[in-house]
Design a protein around this motif. Structure first.
Motif, mmCIF file in Angstrom:
data_model
loop_
_atom_site.group_PDB
_atom_site.id
_atom_site.type_symbol
_atom_site.label_atom_id
_atom_site.label_comp_id
_atom_site.label_asym_id
_atom_site.label_seq_id
_atom_site.Cartn_x
_atom_site.Cartn_y
_atom_site.Cartn_z
ATOM 1 N N ALA A 29 0.817 -1.213 0.000
ATOM 2 C CA ALA A 29 0.000 0.000 0.000
ATOM 3 C C ALA A 29 0.847 1.258 0.000
ATOM 4 C CB ALA A 29 -0.925 -0.014 1.222
ATOM 5 N N LEU A 30 1.991 1.206 0.674
ATOM 6 C CA LEU A 30 2.857 2.385 0.740
ATOM 7 C C LEU A 30 3.618 2.616 -0.562
ATOM 8 C CD1 LEU A 30 4.469 2.047 4.307
ATOM 9 C CD2 LEU A 30 2.798 3.747 3.562
ATOM 10 N N GLU A 46 -4.237 3.395 8.930
ATOM 11 C CA GLU A 46 -5.430 4.232 9.088
ATOM 12 C C GLU A 46 -5.086 5.710 9.084
ATOM 13 O OE1 GLU A 46 -7.157 2.761 12.681
ATOM 14 O OE2 GLU A 46 -8.330 1.198 11.662
ATOM 15 N N SER A 47 -3.965 6.072 9.694
ATOM 16 C CA SER A 47 -3.581 7.484 9.743
ATOM 17 C C SER A 47 -3.214 8.025 8.366
ATOM 18 C CB SER A 47 -2.402 7.674 10.703
ATOM 19 O OG SER A 47 -1.188 7.166 10.167
ATOM 20 N N LEU A 48 -2.819 7.123 7.446
ATOM 21 C CA LEU A 48 -2.445 7.525 6.084
ATOM 22 C C LEU A 48 -3.584 7.327 5.091
ATOM 23 C CD1 LEU A 48 1.159 5.976 5.979
ATOM 24 C CD2 LEU A 48 0.571 8.395 6.260
ATOM 25 N N GLY A 49 -4.738 6.888 5.582
ATOM 26 C CA GLY A 49 -5.877 6.683 4.697
ATOM 27 C C GLY A 49 -5.789 5.432 3.852
ATOM 28 N N LEU A 50 -4.991 4.448 4.267
ATOM 29 C CA LEU A 50 -4.829 3.202 3.511
ATOM 30 C C LEU A 50 -5.809 2.173 4.078
ATOM 31 C CD1 LEU A 50 -0.915 3.170 3.465
ATOM 32 C CD2 LEU A 50 -2.469 4.116 1.733
ATOM 33 N N GLU A 51 -7.075 2.351 3.762
ATOM 34 C CA GLU A 51 -8.123 1.570 4.407
ATOM 35 C C GLU A 51 -8.069 0.092 4.056
ATOM 36 O OE1 GLU A 51 -9.900 2.738 6.706
ATOM 37 O OE2 GLU A 51 -9.254 4.822 6.477
ATOM 38 N N GLU A 52 -7.788 -0.249 2.795
ATOM 39 C CA GLU A 52 -7.743 -1.658 2.405
ATOM 40 C C GLU A 52 -6.619 -2.394 3.135
ATOM 41 O OE1 GLU A 52 -7.624 -2.314 -1.761
ATOM 42 O OE2 GLU A 52 -9.450 -1.168 -2.183
#
Length: 585
Positions: A19-20, A118-124
């Protein structure tokens, strides 16, 4: 197919790294005007580290490091997120080199991954990692790592040797026999006794010192009994006696009897930790002029039969640090409330006033630049003392050594590398900074953090994590022997540059970075001893510690949401008494 704890943690890290990757790639590419950012990044890192550096874009740890340290690109990353990133780098490095991963460590790492995602908006990614976290211990077992993940034998801490000689046994009676005893890299002895079908293995510390007793550490680490027979054996008890010690012939403690009850066939019973609590009197250890041996008897009783064996442990002087046991115990010798430290800080405040117009030793309140100014002023105040350097004994970082009090170092003006590192660390902590004691092969020096942060762990020993810490913009190393008198003396800036070789060519020789301020939360600084004739008296220079941190060996990583510990002022009304006799202080 069952999933191991290590696989569980690694899958979570892979999900986070995937994700990153798109986020990091887009932002780093934009930072170099659309060019291929990877070779530019490699060239920059190679120049900074002074050695060739190759980046692996498929490595999740690379994504974590870039997000953590490329502040000019990721300007929105906050201190709490940086703390999470530090923790995850440490956790991933630890897993890569460990034989297995404990469930509690895997759970913690996955929790942190969810918070970061979650803090980075990477919900999946957060959802996928949360699913792995929910597995918990339901379908997970811990197995050994592959051969590629296992370190060499001398790097593995706590491995029990297979070569154990059992004590001689007489059925139905008591037999005094020998037992093998061996001290390994973890500073522990393992002794095995056998009575009938029952075998007992006792793990004890290879040495006892005043610092351990002052902090409530028991000399007995573990007791485990195994019934190798076909019938239940009743009333299994292990009893340990200590011989008299010291000039007065005082026995340090009453015998410790650990009752393990009835043991069924094939059962392995481990004594609960509370049963191993053994408070020893500190007085005989305070009175020792030189290290000696302390005799110990171990008795395994099963019904009417018993086996007894004899062994010895080292009894160290009050000012002696045992390097093979808890590495973080070095902070017991960092005493921020020592009167000599207060006098040194007055001189440092005067230097600050001359240089900056303000004498304030306000820690991190005025930002990183002021923190560096404070550390430099303390260094220069120590340097003005014209301290004479003396060589430490060989291999002290493994076997330990006697450590001079800060009064001896600052007023009598003599010290080894370890003496100097502890004294400088004490002054930094009293000034409100976070000192780091660096223990290396044959050497010790100091450093500090320029921001209100902690290391990923109280003791960082993994080489890759050490590189991560020292490559950051919040750690400054200081070669504390460079403040001594003589032709090798250096100013503060050069003393920092001198430490760089440890992070490049010699990082494998660094045993650990010890976060003094964090470790002081459960390890109290030693009191100084004042002698009146043949009697010793002392006052504690420690700050109070939470009850949960009263004994070494308990988990001590902060579980606050921010993953950092708030700064506690090292002030207080307690003051140490000082000793006119250097060998007994």
């Amino acid at each position: 197919m069952k999933t191991t704890q290590k696989e569980r943690q690694t899958r979570g890290l892979d999900a986070l790294g995937t994700a990153l990757r798109s986020l990091v790639h887009a932002r780093m590419r934009a930072a170099v005007d659309g060019r291929d950012w990877l070779p530019i990044y490699e060239a920059k890192e190679s120049a900074r580290l002074g050695r060739p550096y190759t980046a692996r874009p498929d490595d999740p740890r690379l994504m974590l490091r870039i997000l953590r340290f490329e502040r000019g690109v990721f300007t929105e990353i906050e201190a709490t997120q940086r703390a999470w990133l530090d923790e995850l780098v440490q956790a991933s490095n630890r897993a890569a080199h460990a034989i297995d991963v404990e469930q509690r460590l895997a759970d913690r790492a996955l929790d942190t991954m969810v918070l970061l995602a979650e803090s980075l908006g990477l919900e999946e990614a957060a959802h996928e990692i949360g699913r792995l976290r929910a597995l918990g211990g339901v379908e997970v077992v811990t197995t050994e790592a592959s051969d590629d993940d296992v370190e060499s034998p001398d790097e593995i801490v706590g491995t029990v040797s297979d070569v154990v000689t059992e004590a001689d046994v007489t059925e139905g009676g008591e037999q005094v026999g020998g037992a093998s005893e061996f001290t390994q890299g973890d500073g522990l002895q393992r002794i095995r006794l056998r009575t009938g079908s029952v075998t007992a293995e006792v793990v004890l510390r290879g040495a006892l010192n005043y610092a351990a007793l002052h902090n409530g550490s028991s000399p007995i680490v573990a007791i485990e009994v195994t019934n190798n027979g076909q019938a239940t054996v009743p009333g299994v008890t292990v009893t340990i006696h200590l011989d008299p010690l010291g000039v007065d012939g005082e026995t340090p403690a009453a015998p410790l009897a650990v009752e393990l009850g009835d043991v069924t066939p094939g059962a392995v019973v481990e004594a609960p930790r509370r049963a191993l609590t053994w408070r020893l009197s500190q007085a005989p250890f305070v009175q020792l002029d030189e290290a000696t041996t302390l005799g110990m008897s171990l008795r395994l009783e099963v019904g009417g039969a018993a086996t007894v064996c004899r062994t010895t442990v080292r009894a160290l002087t009050a000012d002696e640090w045992w390097g093979s046991d808890h590495t973080d115990s070095i902070v017991a010798f960092v005493r921020p409330n020592d009167p000599a430290v207060a006098a040194l800080l007055k001189e440092a405040a005067t230097l600050l006033a001359e240089r900056t117009g303000s004498p304030a030793l306000q820690g991190y309140q005025a930002g990183p630049e002021r923190a560096v100014q404070i550390a430099a002023a303390v260094y220069d105040a120590m340097r003005s003392r014209q301290i004479n350097y003396v060589e430490p004994p060989a291999s002290f970082e493994r076997t330990g050594q006697r450590i001079r009090s800060h009064t001896e170092v600052l007023e009598q003006r003599v010290g080894t590398c370890l003496d100097l590192a502890c004294a400088y660390a004490a002054a930094l902590e009293q000034a409100g900074l976070a000192p780091i004691v660096v223990l290396a092969k044959g050497h010790a020096f100091c450093g500090f953090l320029t921001e209100e942060q902690n290391l990923p762990e109280p003791v960082v020993s993994d080489p890759e994590t050490i590189r991560t810490v020292v490559d950051s913009d919040v750690f400054v190393g200081v070669e504390t022997t460079a403040l001594c008198a003589g032709e090798n003396g250096q100013d503060f800036e050069k003393a920092g540059e001198t430490t760089r070789s440890w992070w490049t060519r010699r990082v494998d020789e660094v045993r650990g970075l010890v976060d003094v301020r964090v470790a002081h939360r459960w390890i109290r600084p030693l009191p100084s001893v004042r002698w009146e004739g043949a009697l010793a008296s002392w006052k504690s220079c420690a700050r109070s510690s939470p009850a949960r941190c009263a004994r070494w060996g308990r988990p001590h990583t902060c579980r606050a949401p921010s993953r950092t510990l708030p700064h506690e002022s090292p002030g207080g009304s307690a003051r140490c008494s000082t000793c006119p006799t250097p060998t007994r202080c």
